[in-house]
Design an enzyme around this catalytic site. Structure first.
Site, PDB file in Angstrom:
ATOM      1  N   GLU A 226      36.662  -3.758  13.321  1.00 58.03           N
ATOM      2  CA  GLU A 226      35.556  -3.597  14.266  1.00 58.03           C
ATOM      3  C   GLU A 226      34.685  -4.868  14.222  1.00 58.03           C
ATOM      4  O   GLU A 226      34.490  -5.433  13.137  1.00 58.03           O
ATOM      5  CB  GLU A 226      34.741  -2.375  13.789  1.00 58.03           C
ATOM      6  CG  GLU A 226      33.489  -2.051  14.563  1.00 58.03           C
ATOM      7  CD  GLU A 226      32.747  -0.848  13.941  1.00 58.03           C
ATOM      8  OE1 GLU A 226      33.070  -0.433  12.798  1.00 58.03           O
ATOM      9  OE2 GLU A 226      31.851  -0.314  14.610  1.00 58.03           O
TER      10      GLU A 226
ATOM     11  N   LYS B 295      33.355   2.469  21.738  1.00 54.90           N
ATOM     12  CA  LYS B 295      33.120   3.437  20.646  1.00 54.90           C
ATOM     13  C   LYS B 295      32.254   4.605  21.108  1.00 54.90           C
ATOM     14  O   LYS B 295      31.117   4.410  21.554  1.00 54.90           O
ATOM     15  CB  LYS B 295      32.476   2.710  19.474  1.00 54.90           C
ATOM     16  CG  LYS B 295      32.346   3.538  18.197  1.00 54.90           C
ATOM     17  CD  LYS B 295      31.818   2.648  17.067  1.00 54.90           C
ATOM     18  CE  LYS B 295      31.769   3.352  15.732  1.00 54.90           C
ATOM     19  NZ  LYS B 295      31.253   2.455  14.666  1.00 54.90           N
TER      20      LYS B 295
ATOM     21  N   CYS C  21      36.264   3.036  13.848  1.00 52.07           N
ATOM     22  CA  CYS C  21      35.545   3.386  12.621  1.00 52.07           C
ATOM     23  C   CYS C  21      35.044   4.831  12.588  1.00 52.07           C
ATOM     24  O   CYS C  21      35.828   5.757  12.459  1.00 52.07           O
ATOM     25  CB  CYS C  21      34.418   2.380  12.398  1.00 52.07           C
ATOM     26  SG  CYS C  21      33.923   2.304  10.648  1.00 52.07           S
TER      27      CYS C  21
ATOM     28  N   VAL D 122      31.512   1.596   5.520  1.00 46.36           N
ATOM     29  CA  VAL D 122      30.553   1.456   4.420  1.00 46.36           C
ATOM     30  C   VAL D 122      30.548   2.705   3.528  1.00 46.36           C
ATOM     31  O   VAL D 122      30.132   2.635   2.381  1.00 46.36           O
ATOM     32  CB  VAL D 122      29.125   1.155   4.930  1.00 46.36           C
ATOM     33  CG1 VAL D 122      29.038  -0.250   5.497  1.00 46.36           C
ATOM     34  CG2 VAL D 122      28.664   2.171   5.966  1.00 46.36           C
TER      35      VAL D 122
HETATM   36  C1  ACM Z   1      31.060   2.459  11.177  1.00 44.12           C
HETATM   37  O1  ACM Z   1      31.303   3.213  12.118  1.00 44.12           O
HETATM   38  N1  ACM Z   1      31.078   1.155  11.317  1.00 44.12           N
HETATM   39  C2  ACM Z   1      30.765   3.013   9.847  1.00 44.12           C
END
Ligand code: ACM
Length: 260
Positions: free
Chosen positions: A38, A107, A140, A167
């Site tokens: 990402e 996203k 992510c 993370v």
């Molecule tokens: C994330 O979605 N970058 C934790």
């Protein structure tokens, strides 16, 4: 087909260096599809919207041109995450092939402070027909909503390309379940390193992995170093949704018993 997870260590704001690091890793291992993290070209820990506006690119600007040239030279496909400048700014993934931009995903489930800067995705969960199979995209934190991978599986995705900047520690284990419950392959490409900006230190967990429809972890990278891993996949396996004579992961659902 051969899929690669490319685990990089971006330096915030150093787009050219970040692209060069990714390309040098890709140069070291041949694959049909490379999955990058990402926001791989910009870094992640934005202080303010103005900073994001400066670094965001259209789907056809400099990062695209470099990745497109590389995909043409190597006759392969590339999925990478970037900040997309469009009507708004999206946290997006591009699927690039020798023929140009094959697809975009924005996203849907923004994580934490991403909600301050990015617009939530508005393209649903798309799949794309490539010469070797049907590829779906998610980014992510989408992992935490099982609906993301399920939507892609229902649309026929055999392999989900999953650019990430993780993370929290839970995603790599959870992707095993996402694969089992949908009988799909996933390729999660995460980053490593830390970004200490504006008093917020983020440490990214690496651990990029490729997981099979039976939940087997086919490769897993380390937690601290840039690296690449390539695995040969038989995407036809992801067409078989039958667990045993009586259980099929898709047809066995009971929507009338669920709460939407
Ligand atoms: C994330 O979605 N970058 C934790």
């Amino acid at each position: 087909m051969r899929v690669a997870v490319v685990q990089t260590c971006p330096i915030f704001g150093e787009v050219k260096k970040n692209v060069a690091l990714a390309l040098s890793l890709m140069e070291s291992a041949a694959a049909d599809l490379y999955v990058l993290p990402e926001l791989f070209n910009t870094g992640y820990n934005f202080n303010e919207e103005a900073e994001l506006k400066t670094l965001a690119e259209t789907a056809e600007s400099s990062t695209f041109r470099m990745m497109h040239a590389w995909s043409k030279n190597h006759a392969c496909y590339i999925v990478y995450g970037f900040a997309e400048r469009a009507d708004k700014i999206y946290n997006s993934a591009a699927l690039i092939g020798p023929e140009g931009v094959r697809g975009l995903y924005r996203k849907v489930h923004l994580f934490d402070r991403e909600n301050l800067f990015f617009a939530p995705g508005n393209l649903g969960f798309p799949v794309f027909e490539l010469p070797f199979g049907t590829i779906g995209l998610m980014i992510c934190f989408d992992w935490i909503y099982p609906e993301s991978a399920r939507s892609l599986a229902l649309k026929g995705a055999q392999l989900v390309a999953h650019p990430s900047n993780l993370v929290l520690p839970h995603c790599p284990d959870s992707m095993v379940t996402r694969c089992l419950e949908n009988r799909i392959y996933t390729a999660t490409a995460d980053r490593v390193g830390e970004e200490n900006r504006g008093g917020r230190n983020l440490k990214f967990i690496g651990s990029s992995e490729i997981v099979a429809p039976n939940g087997e972890i086919l490769c897993k990278l380390g937690a601290s170093d840039p690296a690449i891993s390539v695995v040969e996949l038989d995407l036809a396996l992801a067409k078989n949704k039958q667990i045993n004579n009586y259980n099929h992961v898709i047809d066995g659902r009971r929507p009338d018993q669920y709460h939407a």
